[in-house]
Design a protein around this motif. Structure first.
Motif, PDB file in Angstrom:
ATOM      1  N   GLY A 184      -9.074   9.298  -1.993  1.00  0.00           N
ATOM      2  CA  GLY A 184      -9.315   9.899  -0.681  1.00  0.00           C
ATOM      3  C   GLY A 184      -9.107  11.396  -0.667  1.00  0.00           C
ATOM      4  O   GLY A 184      -9.477  12.074   0.264  1.00  0.00           O
ATOM      5  N   SER A 191      -2.857  12.267  -2.460  1.00  0.00           N
ATOM      6  CA  SER A 191      -2.862  10.943  -3.083  1.00  0.00           C
ATOM      7  C   SER A 191      -4.132  10.839  -3.887  1.00  0.00           C
ATOM      8  O   SER A 191      -5.089  11.573  -3.661  1.00  0.00           O
ATOM      9  N   ALA A 246      -5.919   1.884   2.336  1.00  0.00           N
ATOM     10  CA  ALA A 246      -5.198   2.500   3.448  1.00  0.00           C
ATOM     11  C   ALA A 246      -4.250   1.464   4.024  1.00  0.00           C
ATOM     12  O   ALA A 246      -4.410   0.266   3.806  1.00  0.00           O
ATOM     13  N   THR A 247      -3.264   1.933   4.793  1.00  0.00           N
ATOM     14  CA  THR A 247      -2.296   0.977   5.330  1.00  0.00           C
ATOM     15  C   THR A 247      -2.893   0.139   6.456  1.00  0.00           C
ATOM     16  O   THR A 247      -2.465  -0.975   6.693  1.00  0.00           O
ATOM     17  N   ASP A 248      -3.884   0.684   7.169  1.00  0.00           N
ATOM     18  CA  ASP A 248      -4.456  -0.061   8.293  1.00  0.00           C
ATOM     19  C   ASP A 248      -5.580  -1.004   7.897  1.00  0.00           C
ATOM     20  O   ASP A 248      -5.810  -2.014   8.544  1.00  0.00           O
ATOM     21  N   LYS A 269      -7.086  -6.804   7.218  1.00  0.00           N
ATOM     22  CA  LYS A 269      -5.723  -6.325   6.960  1.00  0.00           C
ATOM     23  C   LYS A 269      -4.849  -7.561   6.783  1.00  0.00           C
ATOM     24  O   LYS A 269      -4.828  -8.442   7.643  1.00  0.00           O
ATOM     25  N   THR A 271     -13.576   4.600   0.601  1.00  0.00           N
ATOM     26  CA  THR A 271     -12.620   5.706   0.703  1.00  0.00           C
ATOM     27  C   THR A 271     -11.276   5.346   0.093  1.00  0.00           C
ATOM     28  O   THR A 271     -10.332   6.103   0.170  1.00  0.00           O
ATOM     29  N   HIS A 306      -6.981  -2.943   4.573  1.00  0.00           N
ATOM     30  CA  HIS A 306      -6.680  -3.223   3.173  1.00  0.00           C
ATOM     31  C   HIS A 306      -7.910  -3.382   2.316  1.00  0.00           C
ATOM     32  O   HIS A 306      -7.809  -3.376   1.095  1.00  0.00           O
ATOM     33  N   ILE A 318       0.855  -1.188   0.000  1.00  0.00           N
ATOM     34  CA  ILE A 318       0.000   0.000   0.000  1.00  0.00           C
ATOM     35  C   ILE A 318       0.888   1.233   0.000  1.00  0.00           C
ATOM     36  O   ILE A 318       1.721   1.412   0.877  1.00  0.00           O
ATOM     37  N   GLU A 320       1.468   5.336   0.164  1.00  0.00           N
ATOM     38  CA  GLU A 320       0.788   6.498   0.745  1.00  0.00           C
ATOM     39  C   GLU A 320       0.259   7.401  -0.345  1.00  0.00           C
ATOM     40  O   GLU A 320      -0.800   7.991  -0.224  1.00  0.00           O
TER      41      GLU A 320
END
Lengths: 363, 260
Positions: A354, A351, B214-216, B245, B211, B218, A312, A314
């Motif tokens: 979002g 990014s 995101a890293t938290d 995740k 949305t 997936h 993922i 940023e």
């Protein structure tokens, strides 16, 4: 199992930056993968090391601008500088002629000026070092400067690559415009990849395959959807067990939506390039440094070989800029400062997903 | 099963009940994903659960997408040694990466390759020792590549899937397949995916959050478990939705907002 963790000092070497001592231009990655450079240092950093050997990279072209050629040229030059054999296929009448447009690594004179800059930056080192606590891998430029065989060279787009790099033994050029189908290209790829078969452990010499505009309309196979998919599938199967990387560029606008999705799913690493309109006042207000931007690069997917964890990012959209009109750099998009009256946030890197102002930058 | 750490996905699939009979026996599971969110991790989790020491399942893994080494490395981190399982004949791997059905020009048809594949699967099941024959799981990764291997002959692929489906009633085996839903969403008549969704008893869909990524978190999983009938009676359709995740050695599933 009680092991004491080694104390992390500021001099600890980032393991992934150590290149394989046997093979120049190849470095070890996580999960038993090995990377080769894309030829663009910023892109290597974004992708977590480079292009993994055994993977298929796809670049979606933009009909309005030939930015995919920038990526392709740097990719090909990097391989040739490292002595890695190259197979290049293109729909043009004279594929070999394209080699004359490949960039050469930057001259020493430029290196010296960069060194001076880094000397000056040493005074700022204290503030800079905070970045290492944020988990970013900061490559140490100084230690690599002396080594002629840099993992990733800086290419000067104004200086053509010396001819001795593309001898017939190293580079094979194939034209795909005139063939009836993709069988000939598949043969070339098969025999090329057979020379780079991966044996357990050892890495002989990495190979690179660059296929430009695979579904270009002037090719006869361009309306044979399943033929092309079949070709990509077998190419992917072959490259998976070899020490090579394949980069394919294609214009998605010429494929059906469904076919485009199939191609996207087959890619291990998926990138797209987009043009930036010349005088877009709205974008100029939105982004800082807009005037220097040549185009945009979007990273859709990063190769996940031997692992299930997604990569993922940023930020997924980057601006393509030419430094001093010679050197390709990729930068995160930064929102230009907004005046206080509108109440929006200030100076954050945007990014693609979002962001509330993603409208004009949607891909 | 009771000793293991069961997560939300296990519960949604009914794997939190008694392990005999295997809850997925005779059932068809379809995993759907898209470019943004890959659903392979669900497949890996099912491999791990099927090969747990308490069960006696045998997996026939038909791989079109990745070689054995890829799955081996991943499952090893999840705590399952595929090489050992392969030697114990509990994990049978069909490497189909280079399968290409002959063209029509060569006189044979595209379906020839798929018929051979089906026969191979059937032969493998019949060749298993008596006690193992009832606990077979067939996994296919992934169906969109089966279509490519068949040169676009979706009808042949459907026939192949129907034959495999017949095996679920004949041998009580489970059929788990993965397909990319976004390939078909733009088609006018997405017959293949619609038929697969109809055949499936359990539909697992991996999608990004509205949305984005995101890293938290997936992505999100939606599990539709169509009614099962078991000795306790018949249960109706159940839909589960939760976030996930993916990590190297596990996958965390959690309801939105409840992440610890």
């Amino acid at each position: 199992m009680a092991t004491t963790k080694p104390r992390l000092s500021s001099f600890s070497r980032n393991l992934s930056a150590v290149s394989s001592s046997q093979t120049p231009g190849v470095k070890c990655g996580p999960n038993g993968t090995m990377f080769v450079s894309s030829g663009i240092a910023d892109l290597d950093k974004i992708l977590g090391g480079g292009f993994p050997l055994g993977s298929l990279v796809m670049v979606m072209e933009d009909a309005e601008a030939p930015h995919h050629m920038l990526l392709l040229r740097n990719f090909m030059s990097q391989g040739l500088v490292h002595g890695q054999p190259l197979l290049y296929a293109s729909p043009s009448k004279d594929p070999r002629g394209f080699l004359g447009t490949l960039p050469s690594p930057a001259s020493l004179k430029h290196d010296k000026s960069r060194d001076r800059e880094s000397e000056q930056e040493k005074g700022l080192r204290i503030a800079w070092q905070y970045k290492k606590y944020m988990g970013e891998n900061q490559p140490n430029f100084d230690s690599h400067r002396d080594n002629k065989q840099d993992y990733c060279n800086e290419f000067d787009l104004r200086k053509p690559l010396e001819r001795h790099y593309f001898t017939r033994q190293r580079v094979n050029c194939v034209g795909i415009q005139d063939s009836k189908n993709l069988a000939a290209l598949q043969e070339h790829c098969a025999s090329f990849l057979a020379q780079h078969q991966r044996n357990d452990g050892s890495c002989a010499l990495a190979g690179r395959i660059a296929i430009q505009s695979l579904c270009a309309p002037q090719c006869e196979h361009s309306n044979m959807d399943w033929e092309m998919l079949s070709f990509i599938k077998s190419l992917k199967g072959m490259v998976r067990s070899s020490n090579a990387v394949v980069v394919i560029t294609f214009p998605p606008s010429l494929l059906s939506l469904s076919s485009t999705k199939r191609w996207q799913h087959m890619a291990d690493t998926l990138l797209s390039v987009a043009a930036i309109p010349d005088e877009d006042k709205e974008l100029a207000k939105l982004l800082s440094g807009y005037q220097d931007m040549v185009g945009l690069l979007n990273v859709h997917k990063v190769a996940r070989l031997n692992t299930q964890v997604p990569f993922i990012l940023e930020a997924t959209t980057f601006s393509i800029k030419l430094q001093k009109r010679r050197f390709l750099v990729l930068e995160c998009l930064n929102q230009a400062p907004v005046d206080g009256s509108s109440g929006s946030s200030y100076g954050t890197s945007g990014s693609c997903s979002g962001s509330s102002k993603a409208g004009t930058l949607d891909f | 099963m009771e000793n293991q750490n069961l997560n939300l996905l296990d519960r949604a699939l009914g794997l939190d009940g008694p392990s005999e009979p295997w809850p997925l026996s005779g059932r068809v599971v379809l995993i759907e994903d898209c470019v943004e969110t890959s659903g392979s991790f669900v497949l890996h989790q099912l491999v791990k659960r099927s090969l747990s020491p308490t069960s006696s399942n045998v997996i026939i893994f038909v791989a079109f997408a990745n070689p054995f080494s890829h799955y081996d490395r991943i499952l090893r981190k999840l705590g399952c040694n595929l090489v050992t399982q392969r030697d114990n004949k509990r994990f049978i791997f069909f490497d189909m990466l280079m399968l290409r059905c002959p063209d029509v020009d060569e006189g044979k048809s595209s379906e020839g390759g798929l018929v051979l594949l089906y026969e191979k699967i059937l032969k493998t099941i019949c060749g298993l020792p008596g006690d193992k024959k009832d606990y077979v799981t067939i996994m296919i990764d992934d169906i969109s590549l089966v279509e490519v291997a068949a040169n676009g002959g979706s009808d042949y692929v459907l026939d192949f899937l129907h034959y495999c489906h017949a095996l679920t009633s004949e041998f009580d085996c489970s059929l788990i397949t993965l397909n990319h839903e976004d390939i078909y969403s733009s088609m006018e008549r997405p017959t293949l995916i619609l038929q697969m969704e109809y055949l499936a008893d359990i539909l697992i869909k991996a999608e990004p959050l509205s949305t984005g990524l995101a890293t938290d978190v997936h992505g999100q999983l939606t599990v539709l478990n169509k009614g099962t009938s078991h000795r306790l009676g018949r249960s109706g359709n159940k839909i589960h939705n939760f976030h996930y995740k993916v990590k190297e050695n596990t996958v965390e599933y959690f309801y939105p907002g409840s992440r610890v």
